[in-house]
Motif scaffolding. Structure first.
Motif, short mmCIF file in Angstrom:
data_model
loop_
_atom_site.label_atom_id
_atom_site.label_comp_id
_atom_site.label_asym_id
_atom_site.label_seq_id
_atom_site.Cartn_x
_atom_site.Cartn_y
_atom_site.Cartn_z
N ILE A 1 10.65 104.06 -92.38
CA ILE A 1 9.46 103.75 -93.18
C ILE A 1 8.31 104.71 -92.93
O ILE A 1 7.40 104.85 -93.76
N LYS A 2 8.32 105.41 -91.81
CA LYS A 2 7.14 106.20 -91.42
C LYS A 2 6.80 107.31 -92.41
O LYS A 2 5.62 107.47 -92.74
N PRO A 3 7.76 108.10 -92.91
CA PRO A 3 7.37 109.10 -93.91
C PRO A 3 6.79 108.48 -95.18
O PRO A 3 5.90 109.06 -95.81
N LEU A 4 7.28 107.29 -95.55
CA LEU A 4 6.77 106.63 -96.76
C LEU A 4 5.34 106.13 -96.56
O LEU A 4 4.57 106.04 -97.52
N LEU A 5 4.98 105.80 -95.32
CA LEU A 5 3.62 105.31 -95.06
C LEU A 5 2.57 106.38 -95.34
O LEU A 5 1.43 106.07 -95.66
N LEU A 6 2.96 107.64 -95.20
CA LEU A 6 2.00 108.74 -95.39
C LEU A 6 1.56 108.86 -96.83
O LEU A 6 0.51 109.44 -97.12
N LYS A 7 2.34 108.33 -97.76
CA LYS A 7 1.98 108.39 -99.18
C LYS A 7 1.91 106.99 -99.80
O LYS A 7 1.93 106.84 -101.02
#
Length: 230
Positions: free
Chosen positions: A63-69
């Motif tokens: 989920i972490k890369p998705l949190l950036l956007k």
């Protein structure tokens, strides 16, 4: 016996005889032989469903890369699915579930005044485990799968982008919002491993490293000529 008894017995026997005759006649008229070979047989193969389930194994999403956007405003709309059991405002009351203010990085099963299930307490390891982004994502996706024995009956938010939006909004519901994941680290975890060297085919030599000369091949002497001295 008087005549009435004789008439009654005769009527009964006559009725039985008629019913038996009708039954025998019906069996002879409507009886059909079982076919020697079935016209269509259904055969259920064992293990088909299990093989299908194994072939469609779920892939866990980082989920972490998705949190950036992620879109926190959209996450507020997703939270409506949770609002019947949780509040997220500061000082909000516990409902069926605990209040979620300051949830991100909060120790699991630690909110004051709420009675947690045995499964959640076990999972928390005495509140040593915190609600980091990974735990939040996996729990929101499938509560009972991630925390066996939890009393939370919610089916889960299956779409990764919706979970990211929801977690981004929950992150903002705090006095000091938790830091977002490092962009470079998140991208590195999301990208497939790169730079792995290709394994040479069996029987072939590994390619020479850059800047090194390829090993010289021994020259074969022409037919009729002596081999060079070693």
């Amino acid at each position: 016996m008087n005549s009435y008894v004789n008439m009654g017995v005769g009527a009964f026997l006559g009725t039985v005889f008629v019913l038996m005759s009708v039954s025998i006649a019906s069996e002879g008229i409507f009886h059909s032989e079982a076919p020697e070979k079935e016209g269509f047989a259904i055969v259920a193969e064992e293990g088909t469903s299990e093989a299908g389930a194994g072939g469609a194994a779920e892939v866990e999403v980082d989920i972490k890369p998705l949190l950036l956007k992620a879109d926190a405003a959209a996450g507020e709309a997703v939270f409506k699915k949770c609002a019947s059991c949780h509040t997220a405002d500061k000082g909000g009351a516990n409902k069926v579930g605990p209040n979620l203010w300051g949830l991100v990085n909060r120790p699991i099963a630690s909110h004051e005044g709420f009675s947690y299930s045995a499964g959640m307490k076990t999972f928390s390891e005495g509140s040593k485990v915190v609600w980091d982004y990974d735990h939040l994502s996996f729990f929101i996706e499938a509560p009972k799968k991630h925390v066996p024995g939890t009393a939370m009956g919610f089916a889960g938010v299956k779409k990764p982008d919706e979970r990211a939006n929801l977690i981004a909004w929950l992150r903002e519901q705090a006095d000091s919002p938790a830091a977002l994941p490092d962009a470079s680290a998140a991208a590195a975890e999301a990208a497939p491993a790169a730079g792995a060297e290709a394994k040479p085919a069996e029987g072939q030599a590994a390619p020479a490293a850059e800047g090194q000369a390829a090993p010289a091949t021994e020259a074969k002497p022409a037919e009729g000529q002596p081999a060079p001295a070693q």
